[in-house]
Motif scaffolding. Structure first.
Motif, PDB file in Angstrom:
ATOM      1  N   VAL A  62       1.332   2.713  -3.447  1.00 42.84           N
ATOM      2  CA  VAL A  62       0.169   3.181  -4.208  1.00 42.84           C
ATOM      3  C   VAL A  62       0.196   4.703  -4.299  1.00 42.84           C
ATOM      4  O   VAL A  62       0.246   5.397  -3.289  1.00 42.84           O
ATOM      5  N   VAL A 120      -4.956   0.798 -10.141  1.00 41.56           N
ATOM      6  CA  VAL A 120      -4.087   1.179  -9.031  1.00 41.56           C
ATOM      7  C   VAL A 120      -2.753   1.605  -9.627  1.00 41.56           C
ATOM      8  O   VAL A 120      -2.050   0.800 -10.237  1.00 41.56           O
ATOM      9  N   THR A 129       1.028   2.788  -9.160  1.00 38.12           N
ATOM     10  CA  THR A 129       2.046   2.584  -8.134  1.00 38.12           C
ATOM     11  C   THR A 129       3.329   3.307  -8.489  1.00 38.12           C
ATOM     12  O   THR A 129       3.577   3.626  -9.652  1.00 38.12           O
ATOM     13  N   ALA A 151      -3.734   3.148   1.516  1.00 39.78           N
ATOM     14  CA  ALA A 151      -2.514   3.815   1.044  1.00 39.78           C
ATOM     15  C   ALA A 151      -2.188   5.010   1.936  1.00 39.78           C
ATOM     16  O   ALA A 151      -1.026   5.243   2.281  1.00 39.78           O
ATOM     17  N   VAL A 170      -5.650   5.868  -7.045  1.00 41.90           N
ATOM     18  CA  VAL A 170      -6.527   4.790  -7.481  1.00 41.90           C
ATOM     19  C   VAL A 170      -7.703   5.401  -8.242  1.00 41.90           C
ATOM     20  O   VAL A 170      -8.293   6.382  -7.795  1.00 41.90           O
ATOM     21  N   TYR A 229       0.817  -1.209   0.000  1.00 42.85           N
ATOM     22  CA  TYR A 229       0.000   0.000   0.000  1.00 42.85           C
ATOM     23  C   TYR A 229       0.852   1.261   0.000  1.00 42.85           C
ATOM     24  O   TYR A 229       0.450   2.284  -0.542  1.00 42.85           O
TER      25      TYR A 229
END
Length: 153
Positions: free
Chosen positions: A92, A113, A115, A144, A95, A89
Motif C-alpha cells: 500500500v 487504496v 498500491t 501499511a 489511501v 499492506y
C-alpha cells in the motif's frame, strides 16, 4: 467480512440508467438524421437495460465483501466473474477517501487504496458510510505503516 452499504445499489442502478439515456439520445439522433428508429423499441430497450442494471446492482452489492486480515486487505467482488483480491499492506502506497457529488447526495463515500505495482495498481471500495470510509482509511494507513516497519527487504 464486511459488505457495502445497500444504498450503493441506487448509485449503480442510476449509472446504468444514465448510460441507457445516452443510448436513447443516440437512437433519437439516428432517427432524425439517418434512418427511422421505432421509439417503442428504444424505450423498451432502455427499460430492459435499466431493469438488468438494477438486478446487477443488487447482486453486486450482495457479493461485494472486504476484510482487513492480519497481513492484507482481502476483497471479493464480481457478479459474472468473481474476483478475490489480496492486497498485502506492505504494497500500500497511500489511501484516499473520495465523495463525488452523486455519492454525497446518497450519503456514501469510497476508499481508494493505491498500491505498488503496475497491473490493477489501485483498489476502490465503494458504498461506505463517510464515517466508515474515514475509519477504514486511517486503519489501512496504520496497517501499511506497521507492515513497512516490519518488512525485511
Amino acid at each position: 467480512m464486511e459488505s457495502l452499504h445497500p444504498r450503493v445499489r441506487l448509485l449503480w442502478t442510476g449509472r446504468t440508467a444514465l448510460s441507457g439515456l445516452v443510448l436513447v439520445a443516440l437512437a433519437v439522433a439516428a432517427d432524425r438524421l439517418f434512418v427511422p428508429v421505432p421509439m417503442e423499441f428504444v424505450v423498451a430497450g432502455w427499460v430492459v437495460l435499466a431493469a438488468l442494471g438494477a438486478v446487477h446492482a443488487v447482486l453486486a452489492q450482495r457479493i461485494w465483501r472486504f476484510e482487513l486480515q492480519d497481513d492484507a486487505l482481502f476483497l471479493v467482488r464480481g457478479v459474472v466473474t468473481r474476483t478475490d483480491t489480496s492486497v498485502p499492506y506492505v504494497r500500500v502506497q497511500h489511501v484516499d477517501t473520495t465523495r463525488g457529488p452523486v455519492e454525497r447526495t446518497a450519503g456514501l463515500a469510497s476508499v481508494v487504496v493505491y498500491t505498488a505495482g503496475s497491473r490493477g495498481a489501485d483498489i476502490t471500495i465503494p458504498g461506505l458510510r463517510p464515517e466508515r470510509a474515514t475509519e477504514l482509511r486511517e486503519r489501512l494507513r496504520d496497517l501499511a505503516g506497521e507492515s513497512e516497519a516490519t518488512d525485511a527487504v
